[in-house]
Write an enzyme that holds these catalytic residues in place. Structure first.
Site, short mmCIF file in Angstrom:
data_model
loop_
_atom_site.label_atom_id
_atom_site.label_comp_id
_atom_site.label_asym_id
_atom_site.label_seq_id
_atom_site.Cartn_x
_atom_site.Cartn_y
_atom_site.Cartn_z
N LYS A 22 -58.57 -6.29 -22.16
CA LYS A 22 -57.18 -6.56 -22.56
C LYS A 22 -57.24 -8.10 -23.16
O LYS A 22 -56.87 -8.43 -24.44
CB LYS A 22 -56.23 -6.87 -21.36
CG LYS A 22 -55.16 -7.77 -21.50
CD LYS A 22 -54.20 -7.77 -20.47
CE LYS A 22 -54.49 -8.77 -19.33
NZ LYS A 22 -54.10 -10.10 -19.65
N CYS A 117 -45.89 -18.56 -16.08
CA CYS A 117 -45.73 -17.18 -15.18
C CYS A 117 -46.00 -17.65 -13.61
O CYS A 117 -46.24 -18.79 -13.57
CB CYS A 117 -46.94 -16.17 -15.68
SG CYS A 117 -48.55 -16.71 -15.34
N ARG A 122 -49.01 -23.14 -17.25
CA ARG A 122 -49.76 -22.67 -18.45
C ARG A 122 -49.30 -23.34 -19.77
O ARG A 122 -48.74 -22.57 -20.46
CB ARG A 122 -49.78 -21.12 -18.33
CG ARG A 122 -50.30 -20.57 -17.12
CD ARG A 122 -50.65 -19.14 -17.04
NE ARG A 122 -51.75 -18.52 -17.93
CZ ARG A 122 -51.76 -17.29 -18.14
NH1 ARG A 122 -51.00 -16.33 -17.35
NH2 ARG A 122 -52.69 -16.74 -18.89
C1 EPZ Z 1 -56.86 -16.74 -20.39
O1 EPZ Z 1 -55.80 -17.13 -20.18
C2 EPZ Z 1 -56.64 -15.23 -19.71
N1 EPZ Z 1 -55.43 -14.55 -20.54
C3 EPZ Z 1 -56.26 -15.27 -18.34
O2 EPZ Z 1 -56.45 -14.04 -18.00
C4 EPZ Z 1 -57.39 -15.87 -17.49
O3 EPZ Z 1 -57.28 -15.89 -16.40
C5 EPZ Z 1 -57.53 -17.27 -18.16
O4 EPZ Z 1 -57.76 -17.07 -19.47
C6 EPZ Z 1 -58.96 -18.20 -17.46
O5 EPZ Z 1 -59.91 -17.43 -17.83
C7 EPZ Z 1 -55.92 -14.23 -21.82
O6 EPZ Z 1 -57.15 -14.38 -22.33
C8 EPZ Z 1 -54.66 -13.25 -22.62
P1 EPZ Z 1 -56.71 -20.97 -20.10
P2 EPZ Z 1 -55.46 -18.68 -20.85
O7 EPZ Z 1 -55.96 -21.55 -21.61
O8 EPZ Z 1 -56.16 -18.65 -22.02
C9 EPZ Z 1 -54.98 -25.21 -18.48
C10 EPZ Z 1 -55.37 -12.02 -16.79
O9 EPZ Z 1 -55.25 -11.78 -15.51
N2 EPZ Z 1 -54.46 -25.27 -20.05
O10 EPZ Z 1 -58.18 -20.74 -20.14
O11 EPZ Z 1 -53.75 -18.71 -20.96
C11 EPZ Z 1 -54.01 -23.99 -18.00
O12 EPZ Z 1 -52.88 -24.18 -17.44
C12 EPZ Z 1 -54.92 -13.45 -17.19
O13 EPZ Z 1 -55.89 -11.25 -17.67
C13 EPZ Z 1 -53.54 -26.55 -20.30
O14 EPZ Z 1 -53.33 -27.37 -19.35
O15 EPZ Z 1 -55.92 -19.67 -19.76
C14 EPZ Z 1 -55.37 -23.39 -16.96
O16 EPZ Z 1 -54.93 -24.30 -15.59
C15 EPZ Z 1 -54.56 -14.21 -16.26
N3 EPZ Z 1 -53.33 -26.72 -21.54
C16 EPZ Z 1 -56.37 -23.81 -17.50
O17 EPZ Z 1 -56.28 -24.70 -18.56
C17 EPZ Z 1 -53.48 -25.72 -22.56
O18 EPZ Z 1 -53.14 -25.95 -23.83
C18 EPZ Z 1 -57.20 -22.55 -18.13
O19 EPZ Z 1 -56.26 -21.91 -18.97
C19 EPZ Z 1 -54.21 -24.46 -22.28
C20 EPZ Z 1 -54.84 -24.47 -20.94
#
Ligand code: EPZ
Length: 416
Positions: A22, A117, A122
């Site tokens: 995914k 979510c 996020r």
């Molecule tokens: C991706 O989400 C995945 N989703 C998530 O999988 C996964 O848990 C996550 O990466 C971490 O590995 C997809 O790839 C579609 P992040 P993403 O940006 O990219 C903070 C699942 O179950 N952050 O790496 O949205 C954020 O709040 C899902 O398949 C900011 O603060 O996660 C988080 O605390 C759940 N500002 C951390 O960074 C931003 O602009 C990591 O988030 C971006 C992120």
């Protein structure tokens, strides 16, 4: 709301095929916006998030045709809009992945802000910071983000934290920018490597993928290609956890063992015997697992998407353990549901302290997020007595035909 009935004490034996990933196919679908030529994709998983992403592309005017049960023909020849304003985009965070490609190719993108979510707020501040750095003019009002640019200009970007979709968005914006872009603190996830593999086949000039420093030299245009999406390491890891929780023996095929190393290493420490070939991994155990401590980290650390599944294993393990969730601020919502089944878990901020118990007991529980829904199924399979799991729609977002695959391994799961 759909629910599932799971009969307890089902030990799992046999072989199951991993589906497409995914978290690789969502950025890959967005990347098809970067060319006017056709892109053919194979091993596309049948998931509600993937169907939603296809709907968003079609709403822009992209041609999307199902050419096989897991294959798509996609062509963003010319769009009739570069705005995604439907509520669907709020339902699925992956919609933010269209921001980079639309701005890069069309110089304009407007997107309803993807909602947070249950696992966390996020925000997308890093995506926006990077687009601004690349020369786009980004405006935000209470529920939309709009990016405008003549041509993006390559630059040096260091994200404040590792962000997976943030890294994907920056790469997709930079591939058509003028000159060199360097991303420091880039996500190293295998799904980023899969996206880059596709972009290179489309003519992009990228190196360093899989490391925390990725360099992109912009080109004038990308061309079409044909690509097979990588297998889903989180789905595969979830099946291996189900095998361990039920003291079974399961082989997951169609998956490269190396991308699961951080998971199988932990299973091995729990006393599970792990075997693997070049495209399969097998886990078996005939006793209660041993408790292990876990800290979730960006890849190659332990994946946050496997945290809830391992909490189930620690809940029935011998000994005490601590799970520290460092990526999301609210990813322990499965704890009260597991406690209803007899687990002994207490949460203190980022840490969940678990005292293993010999058995969990069937109960009526509710899924709170995608990975937690898989964890509750794993717990229900191991529990004594039957369970009812509510809000099971979460499961279909990230797992293709999960109950069918588990029933083939000996589970008794009914969707009601
Ligand atoms: C991706 O989400 C995945 N989703 C998530 O999988 C996964 O848990 C996550 O990466 C971490 O590995 C997809 O790839 C579609 P992040 P993403 O940006 O990219 C903070 C699942 O179950 N952050 O790496 O949205 C954020 O709040 C899902 O398949 C900011 O603060 O996660 C988080 O605390 C759940 N500002 C951390 O960074 C931003 O602009 C990591 O988030 C971006 C992120």
């Amino acid at each position: 709301m759909q629910k599932m009935k799971v009969l307890g004490s089902s030990r799992l034996f046999g072989e199951v095929q991993a589906s497409g990933a995914k978290n690789a196919v969502l950025p890959i679908l967005a990347a098809t916006l970067l060319t006017s030529e056709a892109v053919v994709l194979h091993n596309v998983p049948q998931l509600t998030d993937v169907l939603l992403m296809q709907k968003l592309l079609i709403s822009l005017g992209v041609t999307v045709k199902q050419t096989g049960s897991h294959s798509l023909f996609i062509q963003a020849k010319s769009l009739n809009t570069t705005s995604i304003l439907s509520d669907d985009a709020q339902l699925m965070r992956g919609s933010v992945l269209t921001l980079g490609p639309l701005t890069a190719r069309f110089g304009l993108a407007k997107l309803v802000l993807p909602g947070g979510c249950s696992i966390g707020a996020r925000p997308i501040d890093q995506h926006i910071k990077a687009l601004n750095a690349l020369g786009a003019n980004v405006e935000i009002d209470e529920n939309h983000v709009q990016a405008k640019a003549n041509r993006l200009l390559g630059t040096h970007i260091k994200t404040d934290m590792v962000t997976v979709t943030g890294t994907a968005n920056i790469i997709m914006a930079a591939v058509l920018a003028e000159g060199l872009t360097v991303i420091e603190n880039a996500a190293c996830e295998p799904e980023i490597v899969d996206l880059v593999n596709l972009l290179k086949l489309m003519g992009a000039n990228i190196r360093g993928e899989g490391t925390s420093c990725i360099e992109i030299i912009g080109v004038n245009a990308l061309h079409g290609t044909e690509y097979t999406v990588m297998a889903d390491r989180i789905e595969a890891g979830s099946f291996l956890c189900a095998a361990v929780a039920t003291q079974g023996d399961v082989l997951v095929s169609g998956i490269q063992p190396t991308i699961l190393a951080n998971v199988t290493r932990k299973l091995h420490k729990m006393g599970c015997s792990i075997d693997f070939g070049n495209d399969w991994v097998r886990a078996k155990i005939q006793k209660r697992p041993l408790a292990v401590n876990i800290i979730t980290e960006p890849h190659p650390g332990f994946p946050t998407d496997m945290q809830s599944q391992f909490m189930v294993l620690n809940a029935i393990a011998e000994g005490a353990s601590c799970i520290t969730e460092t990526i999301f601020e609210n990813r322990f919502m499965h704890v009260p549901e597991l406690v209803k089944m007899g687990a002994q878990i207490s949460v203190n901020g980022q840490n969940a302290h678990i005292q293993g118990v010999p058995n969990l007991y069937g109960a009526e529980v509710k899924a709170t997020d995608l990975r937690a829904s898989a964890a509750l199924i794993i717990a229900a399979l191991a529990a004594k007595g039957d369970s009812i799991i509510n809000n099971i729609a979460y499961l279909d977002r990230g797992y293709e035909s999960m109950e069918t695959k588990l029933n083939q391994l000996g589970a008794k799961i009914l969707r009601i």
